[in-house]
Design a protein around this motif. Structure first.
Motif, mmCIF file in Angstrom:
data_model
loop_
_atom_site.group_PDB
_atom_site.id
_atom_site.type_symbol
_atom_site.label_atom_id
_atom_site.label_comp_id
_atom_site.label_asym_id
_atom_site.label_seq_id
_atom_site.Cartn_x
_atom_site.Cartn_y
_atom_site.Cartn_z
ATOM 1 N N GLY A 5 0.810 -1.221 0.000
ATOM 2 C CA GLY A 5 0.000 0.000 0.000
ATOM 3 C C GLY A 5 0.842 1.269 0.000
ATOM 4 O O GLY A 5 0.460 2.261 0.602
ATOM 5 N N GLY A 6 2.024 1.207 -0.639
ATOM 6 C CA GLY A 6 2.883 2.374 -0.710
ATOM 7 C C GLY A 6 3.708 2.630 0.546
ATOM 8 O O GLY A 6 4.390 3.644 0.647
ATOM 9 N N ARG A 7 3.658 1.717 1.509
ATOM 10 C CA ARG A 7 4.378 1.897 2.764
ATOM 11 C C ARG A 7 5.290 0.699 2.998
ATOM 12 O O ARG A 7 4.894 -0.444 2.835
ATOM 13 C CB ARG A 7 3.370 2.003 3.914
ATOM 14 N N THR A 8 6.531 0.974 3.392
ATOM 15 C CA THR A 8 7.488 -0.094 3.686
ATOM 16 C C THR A 8 7.161 -0.720 5.035
ATOM 17 O O THR A 8 7.003 -0.019 6.031
ATOM 18 C CB THR A 8 8.924 0.462 3.719
ATOM 19 N N LEU A 9 7.031 -2.048 5.041
ATOM 20 C CA LEU A 9 6.734 -2.764 6.280
ATOM 21 C C LEU A 9 7.966 -2.833 7.169
ATOM 22 O O LEU A 9 9.087 -2.975 6.685
ATOM 23 C CB LEU A 9 6.279 -4.187 5.986
ATOM 24 N N SER A 10 7.745 -2.783 8.461
ATOM 25 C CA SER A 10 8.826 -3.019 9.415
ATOM 26 C C SER A 10 9.026 -4.529 9.528
ATOM 27 O O SER A 10 8.211 -5.328 9.051
ATOM 28 C CB SER A 10 8.467 -2.448 10.792
ATOM 29 N N VAL A 11 10.094 -4.938 10.172
ATOM 30 C CA VAL A 11 10.347 -6.368 10.385
ATOM 31 C C VAL A 11 9.185 -6.998 11.147
ATOM 32 O O VAL A 11 8.694 -8.066 10.780
ATOM 33 C CB VAL A 11 11.683 -6.575 11.136
ATOM 34 N N ASP A 12 8.727 -6.339 12.215
ATOM 35 C CA ASP A 12 7.614 -6.881 13.014
ATOM 36 C C ASP A 12 6.344 -7.000 12.185
ATOM 37 O O ASP A 12 5.602 -7.982 12.304
ATOM 38 C CB ASP A 12 7.355 -6.019 14.242
ATOM 39 N N GLU A 13 6.078 -6.011 11.335
ATOM 40 C CA GLU A 13 4.877 -6.066 10.493
ATOM 41 C C GLU A 13 4.972 -7.190 9.475
ATOM 42 O O GLU A 13 3.979 -7.880 9.206
ATOM 43 C CB GLU A 13 4.674 -4.730 9.777
ATOM 44 N N LEU A 14 6.159 -7.399 8.915
ATOM 45 C CA LEU A 14 6.344 -8.484 7.955
ATOM 46 C C LEU A 14 6.133 -9.838 8.626
ATOM 47 O O LEU A 14 5.417 -10.697 8.106
ATOM 48 C CB LEU A 14 7.734 -8.419 7.329
ATOM 49 N N ILE A 18 3.191 -12.593 7.697
ATOM 50 C CA ILE A 18 3.460 -13.998 7.365
ATOM 51 C C ILE A 18 2.704 -14.924 8.304
ATOM 52 O O ILE A 18 2.074 -15.892 7.880
ATOM 53 C CB ILE A 18 4.979 -14.279 7.406
ATOM 54 N N ARG A 19 2.746 -14.628 9.596
ATOM 55 C CA ARG A 19 2.065 -15.468 10.597
ATOM 56 C C ARG A 19 0.564 -15.534 10.336
ATOM 57 O O ARG A 19 -0.041 -16.603 10.377
ATOM 58 C CB ARG A 19 2.335 -14.902 11.998
ATOM 59 N N LEU A 20 -0.045 -14.397 10.054
ATOM 60 C CA LEU A 20 -1.499 -14.350 9.906
ATOM 61 C C LEU A 20 -1.983 -14.780 8.525
ATOM 62 O O LEU A 20 -3.170 -15.056 8.343
ATOM 63 C CB LEU A 20 -2.004 -12.950 10.233
ATOM 64 N N ASN A 21 -1.083 -14.840 7.555
ATOM 65 C CA ASN A 21 -1.473 -15.171 6.178
ATOM 66 C C ASN A 21 -0.678 -16.336 5.607
ATOM 67 O O ASN A 21 -0.562 -16.460 4.392
ATOM 68 C CB ASN A 21 -1.282 -13.930 5.287
ATOM 69 N N ILE A 22 -0.170 -17.195 6.458
ATOM 70 C CA ILE A 22 0.739 -18.250 6.012
ATOM 71 C C ILE A 22 0.113 -19.143 4.936
ATOM 72 O O ILE A 22 0.788 -19.547 3.997
ATOM 73 C CB ILE A 22 1.273 -19.076 7.207
ATOM 74 N N GLU A 40 -5.835 -21.614 21.120
ATOM 75 C CA GLU A 40 -4.592 -21.336 20.398
ATOM 76 C C GLU A 40 -4.832 -20.319 19.282
ATOM 77 O O GLU A 40 -3.965 -19.500 18.993
ATOM 78 C CB GLU A 40 -3.994 -22.618 19.828
ATOM 79 N N ALA A 41 -6.006 -20.359 18.664
ATOM 80 C CA ALA A 41 -6.318 -19.391 17.604
ATOM 81 C C ALA A 41 -6.304 -17.972 18.160
ATOM 82 O O ALA A 41 -5.782 -17.055 17.519
ATOM 83 C CB ALA A 41 -7.673 -19.705 16.970
ATOM 84 N N ALA A 42 -6.852 -17.783 19.334
ATOM 85 C CA ALA A 42 -6.871 -16.455 19.949
ATOM 86 C C ALA A 42 -5.451 -15.964 20.224
ATOM 87 O O ALA A 42 -5.121 -14.804 19.960
ATOM 88 C CB ALA A 42 -7.686 -16.480 21.241
ATOM 89 N N VAL A 43 -4.591 -16.856 20.721
ATOM 90 C CA VAL A 43 -3.196 -16.483 20.984
ATOM 91 C C VAL A 43 -2.485 -16.188 19.671
ATOM 92 O O VAL A 43 -1.786 -15.181 19.532
ATOM 93 C CB VAL A 43 -2.458 -17.609 21.751
ATOM 94 N N LYS A 45 -3.590 -15.202 16.798
ATOM 95 C CA LYS A 45 -4.059 -13.983 16.118
ATOM 96 C C LYS A 45 -3.809 -12.719 16.926
ATOM 97 O O LYS A 45 -4.000 -11.624 16.426
ATOM 98 C CB LYS A 45 -5.544 -14.109 15.805
ATOM 99 N N SER A 46 -3.362 -12.868 18.167
ATOM 100 C CA SER A 46 -3.153 -11.708 19.026
ATOM 101 C C SER A 46 -1.876 -10.962 18.643
ATOM 102 O O SER A 46 -1.075 -11.434 17.841
ATOM 103 C CB SER A 46 -3.063 -12.145 20.492
ATOM 104 N N GLY A 47 -1.682 -9.804 19.242
ATOM 105 C CA GLY A 47 -0.473 -9.034 19.021
ATOM 106 C C GLY A 47 0.728 -9.613 19.738
ATOM 107 O O GLY A 47 1.852 -9.156 19.554
ATOM 108 N N SER A 48 0.512 -10.628 20.585
ATOM 109 C CA SER A 48 1.587 -11.269 21.334
ATOM 110 C C SER A 48 1.442 -12.785 21.226
ATOM 111 O O SER A 48 0.978 -13.439 22.150
ATOM 112 C CB SER A 48 1.529 -10.822 22.800
ATOM 113 N N PRO A 49 1.837 -13.355 20.073
ATOM 114 C CA PRO A 49 1.582 -14.773 19.822
ATOM 115 C C PRO A 49 2.604 -15.734 20.421
ATOM 116 O O PRO A 49 2.554 -16.928 20.143
ATOM 117 C CB PRO A 49 1.631 -14.852 18.299
ATOM 118 N N LEU A 50 3.492 -15.235 21.266
ATOM 119 C CA LEU A 50 4.508 -16.103 21.857
ATOM 120 C C LEU A 50 3.844 -17.296 22.533
ATOM 121 O O LEU A 50 2.878 -17.131 23.279
ATOM 122 C CB LEU A 50 5.341 -15.320 22.872
#
Length: 73
Positions: A5-14, A18-22, A40-43, A45-50
């Motif tokens: 979308g015209g914006r460079t992704l950060s490492v965390d965003e990339l 990948i995790r959410l669209n594997i 496990e799905a909730a974890v 998809k969360s912002g902290s999937p560790l």
């Protein structure tokens, strides 16, 4: 880094993308990935999937030797 979308992704965003669209990044006729259960799905998809767990499932009748080898690292 990739541009989306015209914006460079950060490492965390990339990594999050990948995790959410594997499954959109692999041939799901061979294998697909999904969380073990709803908890496990909730974890995952969360912002902290560790410690979130997913499993893989082989699809179709292809055997492992039919899958082309990737590049040697």
């Amino acid at each position: 880094m990739p541009v989306v979308g015209g914006r460079t992704l950060s490492v965390d965003e990339l990594l999050s993308y990948i995790r959410l669209n594997i499954n959109s990044l692999v041939d799901t006729r061979i294998a697909e990935f999904s969380p073990y259960d709803d908890g496990e799905a909730a974890v995952w998809k969360s912002g902290s999937p560790l410690r979130g767990r997913i499993g893989s499932r082989s699809c179709g009748s292809r055997r492992s030797q039919d899958v082309p080898a990737g590049p040697q690292l």
